[in-house]
Design a protein around this motif. Structure first.
Motif, PDB file in Angstrom:
ATOM      1  N   MET B  38       8.606 -16.891  -4.873  1.00  0.00           N
ATOM      2  CA  MET B  38       8.900 -18.315  -4.767  1.00  0.00           C
ATOM      3  C   MET B  38       9.441 -18.859  -6.090  1.00  0.00           C
ATOM      4  O   MET B  38       8.789 -18.747  -7.124  1.00  0.00           O
ATOM      5  CB  MET B  38       7.651 -19.089  -4.403  1.00  0.00           C
ATOM      6  CG  MET B  38       7.110 -18.754  -3.025  1.00  0.00           C
ATOM      7  SD  MET B  38       5.462 -19.459  -2.733  1.00  0.00           S
ATOM      8  CE  MET B  38       5.878 -21.155  -2.299  1.00  0.00           C
ATOM      9  N   LEU B  64       2.594  -6.423 -11.989  1.00  0.00           N
ATOM     10  CA  LEU B  64       2.530  -7.877 -12.173  1.00  0.00           C
ATOM     11  C   LEU B  64       3.548  -8.600 -11.294  1.00  0.00           C
ATOM     12  O   LEU B  64       3.201  -9.481 -10.502  1.00  0.00           O
ATOM     13  CB  LEU B  64       2.787  -8.192 -13.649  1.00  0.00           C
ATOM     14  CG  LEU B  64       2.722  -9.661 -14.067  1.00  0.00           C
ATOM     15  CD1 LEU B  64       1.291 -10.161 -13.975  1.00  0.00           C
ATOM     16  CD2 LEU B  64       3.250  -9.847 -15.485  1.00  0.00           C
ATOM     17  N   SER B  66       5.346  -7.687  -8.749  1.00  0.00           N
ATOM     18  CA  SER B  66       5.326  -7.479  -7.294  1.00  0.00           C
ATOM     19  C   SER B  66       4.366  -8.447  -6.596  1.00  0.00           C
ATOM     20  O   SER B  66       4.442  -8.618  -5.386  1.00  0.00           O
ATOM     21  CB  SER B  66       4.953  -6.031  -6.962  1.00  0.00           C
ATOM     22  OG  SER B  66       3.644  -5.766  -7.392  1.00  0.00           O
ATOM     23  N   THR B  67       3.483  -9.101  -7.349  1.00  0.00           N
ATOM     24  CA  THR B  67       2.599 -10.094  -6.713  1.00  0.00           C
ATOM     25  C   THR B  67       3.403 -11.290  -6.224  1.00  0.00           C
ATOM     26  O   THR B  67       2.995 -11.954  -5.273  1.00  0.00           O
ATOM     27  CB  THR B  67       1.512 -10.607  -7.680  1.00  0.00           C
ATOM     28  OG1 THR B  67       2.124 -11.262  -8.798  1.00  0.00           O
ATOM     29  CG2 THR B  67       0.643  -9.470  -8.187  1.00  0.00           C
ATOM     30  N   GLN B  70       4.515 -10.857  -2.775  1.00  0.00           N
ATOM     31  CA  GLN B  70       3.339 -10.718  -1.902  1.00  0.00           C
ATOM     32  C   GLN B  70       2.801 -12.096  -1.508  1.00  0.00           C
ATOM     33  O   GLN B  70       2.367 -12.305  -0.382  1.00  0.00           O
ATOM     34  CB  GLN B  70       2.271  -9.880  -2.609  1.00  0.00           C
ATOM     35  CG  GLN B  70       1.132  -9.478  -1.689  1.00  0.00           C
ATOM     36  CD  GLN B  70       0.211  -8.437  -2.313  1.00  0.00           C
ATOM     37  OE1 GLN B  70       0.631  -7.595  -3.108  1.00  0.00           O
ATOM     38  NE2 GLN B  70      -1.060  -8.495  -1.957  1.00  0.00           N
ATOM     39  N   VAL B  71       2.849 -13.036  -2.449  1.00  0.00           N
ATOM     40  CA  VAL B  71       2.437 -14.408  -2.141  1.00  0.00           C
ATOM     41  C   VAL B  71       3.353 -14.988  -1.064  1.00  0.00           C
ATOM     42  O   VAL B  71       2.894 -15.583  -0.084  1.00  0.00           O
ATOM     43  CB  VAL B  71       2.468 -15.280  -3.420  1.00  0.00           C
ATOM     44  CG1 VAL B  71       2.356 -16.759  -3.076  1.00  0.00           C
ATOM     45  CG2 VAL B  71       1.361 -14.857  -4.375  1.00  0.00           C
ATOM     46  N   ALA B  74       2.771 -13.602   2.556  1.00  0.00           N
ATOM     47  CA  ALA B  74       1.535 -14.105   3.169  1.00  0.00           C
ATOM     48  C   ALA B  74       1.744 -15.536   3.656  1.00  0.00           C
ATOM     49  O   ALA B  74       1.409 -15.871   4.801  1.00  0.00           O
ATOM     50  CB  ALA B  74       0.383 -14.038   2.170  1.00  0.00           C
ATOM     51  N   LEU B  75       2.340 -16.378   2.804  1.00  0.00           N
ATOM     52  CA  LEU B  75       2.511 -17.786   3.179  1.00  0.00           C
ATOM     53  C   LEU B  75       3.485 -17.941   4.338  1.00  0.00           C
ATOM     54  O   LEU B  75       3.227 -18.701   5.274  1.00  0.00           O
ATOM     55  CB  LEU B  75       2.983 -18.598   1.966  1.00  0.00           C
ATOM     56  CG  LEU B  75       1.965 -18.725   0.815  1.00  0.00           C
ATOM     57  CD1 LEU B  75       2.590 -19.480  -0.357  1.00  0.00           C
ATOM     58  CD2 LEU B  75       0.685 -19.420   1.266  1.00  0.00           C
ATOM     59  N   SER B  77       4.175 -15.770   6.661  1.00  0.00           N
ATOM     60  CA  SER B  77       3.499 -15.308   7.880  1.00  0.00           C
ATOM     61  C   SER B  77       2.556 -16.379   8.406  1.00  0.00           C
ATOM     62  O   SER B  77       2.494 -16.646   9.604  1.00  0.00           O
ATOM     63  CB  SER B  77       2.718 -14.018   7.599  1.00  0.00           C
ATOM     64  OG  SER B  77       3.587 -13.012   7.139  1.00  0.00           O
ATOM     65  N   SER B  89       2.738  -9.618   7.763  1.00  0.00           N
ATOM     66  CA  SER B  89       3.366  -9.348   6.472  1.00  0.00           C
ATOM     67  C   SER B  89       3.220  -7.886   6.073  1.00  0.00           C
ATOM     68  O   SER B  89       2.255  -7.221   6.450  1.00  0.00           O
ATOM     69  CB  SER B  89       2.726 -10.221   5.399  1.00  0.00           C
ATOM     70  OG  SER B  89       1.415  -9.775   5.123  1.00  0.00           O
ATOM     71  N   THR B  91       3.747  -5.586   2.404  1.00  0.00           N
ATOM     72  CA  THR B  91       4.197  -5.389   1.026  1.00  0.00           C
ATOM     73  C   THR B  91       5.159  -4.199   1.039  1.00  0.00           C
ATOM     74  O   THR B  91       5.330  -3.535   2.068  1.00  0.00           O
ATOM     75  CB  THR B  91       3.022  -5.049   0.107  1.00  0.00           C
ATOM     76  OG1 THR B  91       2.430  -3.835   0.575  1.00  0.00           O
ATOM     77  CG2 THR B  91       1.966  -6.143   0.104  1.00  0.00           C
TER      78      THR B  91
END
Lengths: 405, 405
Positions: B38, B64, B66-67, B70-71, B74-75, B77, B89, B91
């Motif tokens: 984002m 670091l 790649s998070t 991932q956020v 999740a959001l 989805s 989702s 990864t």
């Protein structure tokens, strides 16, 4: 070594964590470090999900929240590498932390130690993301409240660690909360069972799940401070101490409300119907006391947190007919005070001593609940501090015990 | 469907992304969505790492960064699930995106489609984290610049997708940058090779790697806007158009500096020694021109970005002896302007037409570099806008081509 959210809240704090880790490593230990998400990270992720849904998908919440610890492991590893040490990060799935297929509160099923062991052997400091694991199907899970403590204990057990050190923002486990009782003293040792009772009774240092796990694995736990070098509290099987000191600590909770249903039918289903109705609303009940009035009727009292009182009363009023009680009363602004100690089981006078001490100060006990190693009483919240001071004094908690380690 | 960082910068924007995804799904398609981190997430993670080290561990940087994606997965989805759709989702590692064991700029080696396929079959919308993968040993990797585009193209190719849609903050590929040339026109179609040249020449819509991947997989790419419903630009093998329109677009770069070494020895190693010295400092060189002056001596000119000029000059001065040149001169405030078009190869007059047009406006061409489908010229930066307008006009780029789809 496990470091919680406050201890890793900034890059600056990570440097301090690194100091401790390096010291431990330089002392000749193989070290696994378990970390939580940094400071308020989890809160801000939860609030983003809250913008999307009141009840966001649990699977996706786990995907979302597990990023928090992943950030910490990467940064802490960088700090250690920058300082010239071999360090390597592992997420839950990379560390082989296998959990059951439940989201938001999974239990650890197994740990595949073959993934981390080669790194330990070659001398690397291993940094593992707490609070998270992976299912057999490769879904990311989180362990729920106290999850990072549980990760640390489970890893320590799986690797046959000498001990598991939980670094927190307090210096150890105290006889009672030092913010309330001046004379509160840090304990050198406490048994698993005592710690469990303290934990369940609201002494928030360690999550009961982690203590239980340590107990089952016979793993020595140490609670100590991330911010000072003071010795912490050792939690282990057998605590060697003067046999006479049967009470080890005081736990307490504020914000307690007592609800009483009068004139319930005296039959096997009446009480369970009450609790079913309340459980259906996910309301937690704490102390329960039932009195049989006569052959036909009983009274039932229980405590709930004040925050859920309205909801509790609503449920009970709605189902007044079905539950067949005559009258409902409640009393707020109460507190729960408990004495905890494994010596208590073999010392039946302890409860009497407690009531006597409270009565001596004019403190009325409104409910009592006991277990093998604790006695809990419900009293007026206005009398809480007085009760704590009194009991701390009565059971000589401020005096150093003679510990033979 | 791939959505970049600006398109997913807030929960509000994720709702708009969901609108598009749902529309595509409702039209009867199986949909895989690839998302970036984002908005400024990556920047803030990079800056935390920067607090720790000037050269943080590459492995840990990947853990670091790649998070970030991932956020987003999740959001997004959660948003789709909240709207009543099945979404799930993945990864990079969950999606089976296997990469070579290189950190910060790994190439995708393979994609295990068996992990996602069951979800597509049962009708779920699959949300995949772009920019990331996993090595055979289970280390997290990232794909470097343009990584999410590459993830999208690779997934589309692996799943035999009908097309791969790249949603961006522009509405498609233009004949040239519309911020500089009023008459710039959006192209309906462009060939892989043309797009590649445009991409390499600084038209930043798509990363060249992604275009190359699409070309090799014969995958139809579409560049379109996340914010409007305008039709985008289709990038594919054969572009059907009037054969006469040999130039498809103009690319340009500012901030160019030309460095010239006079009197270099005219032997096979002299030039390569210069470039070895510069490459050792990780300085990128662009256009290169060499002139043989006489049998003994040559002159060599090349362009570098102005930001690395000082560094370049330092290297060359330090090694003046070893490199055996007589004199070094440089010229700043230059720009590179290129014409691109696959029709050019069979139309040798195009380059001449370009020089003629520039000369007609008094624009001096300082360097020339050509390939099969492009001609680049170096000119004064002060003449850039005039050059763009002139060439746009000369090659009739504002006029609609007659496309037979």
């Amino acid at each position: 070594m496990k470091f919680g959210g406050t201890s890793v809240a900034s890059v600056e704090r990570l440097q301090k964590v690194a100091d401790r880790v390096i010291k431990k490593k330089e002392a000749g230990n193989q070290v696994i470090v378990v970390v939580s998400a940094m400071g308020k990270t989890t809160d801000s992720l939860v609030s983003m999900a809250g913008e999307i849904s009141d009840r966001p998908s649990k699977r996706e919440m786990d995907v979302l929240l597990s990023t928090g610890e992943q950030v910490t492991i990467a940064l802490l590893s960088m700090v250690l590498i920058e300082r010239g040490y071999d360090a390597i990060s592992f997420t839950g799935w990379q560390a082989g932390i296998r959990t059951e297929a439940v989201h938001e509160s999974a239990r650890i099923a197994s740990i595949d130690t073959s993934l981390i062991r080669p790194q330990l052997k070659k001398g690397s400091i291993v940094i593992v993301a707490g609070f998270q694991g992976v299912t057999e199907d490769g879904a990311i899970t989180t362990l729920g409240r106290g999850g990072s403590d549980t990760s640390a204990v489970a890893l320590a057990a799986a690797f046959g660690a000498q001990r598991c050190e939980i670094y927190t923002d307090v210096t150890g486990v105290f006889t009672t909360d030092p913010r309330y009782v001046d004379k509160a003293r840090k304990l050198k040792e406490i048994s698993y069972d005592e710690m469990l009772e303290m934990a369940y009774l609201g002494a928030g240092v360690l999550h009961p799940r982690a203590v239980e796990y340590a107990k089952n694995s016979h793993l020595e736990l140490v609670v100590c401070s991330s911010f000072s070098d003071e010795e912490g509290t050792v939690i282990k099987e057998e605590v060697s101490m003067e046999k006479t000191k049967s009470v080890r600590g005081l736990a307490f909770e504020k914000n307690v409300t007592k609800v009483t249903l009068l004139g319930l039918p005296n039959n096997v289903t009446a009480v369970s119907r009450v609790f079913d109705a309340i459980a259906a609303k996910h309301i937690n009940i704490d102390v329960i006391v039932q009195n049989v009035l006569d052959e036909a009727r009983t009274s039932l009292s229980f405590t709930v947190d004040h925050d859920v009182l309205d909801e509790t009363l609503d449920v009970l009023r709605e189902q007044e007919k079905e539950l067949e009680y005559h009258q409902m009363i409640f009393e707020s602004e109460l507190a729960k005070v408990s004495i905890v100690g494994s010596g208590m089981a073999s010392n039946p006078g302890v409860a009497a001593q407690m009531f006597h001490a409270l009565a001596g100060k004019g403190i009325k006990v409104k409910m009592i609940s006991t277990s093998e190693i604790k006695v809990s009483t419900i009293i007026d919240e206005s009398k809480l501090l007085l009760a704590l001071d009194t009991l701390h004094e009565t059971f000589h908690l401020a005096e150093e015990e003679s510990v033979s380690l």
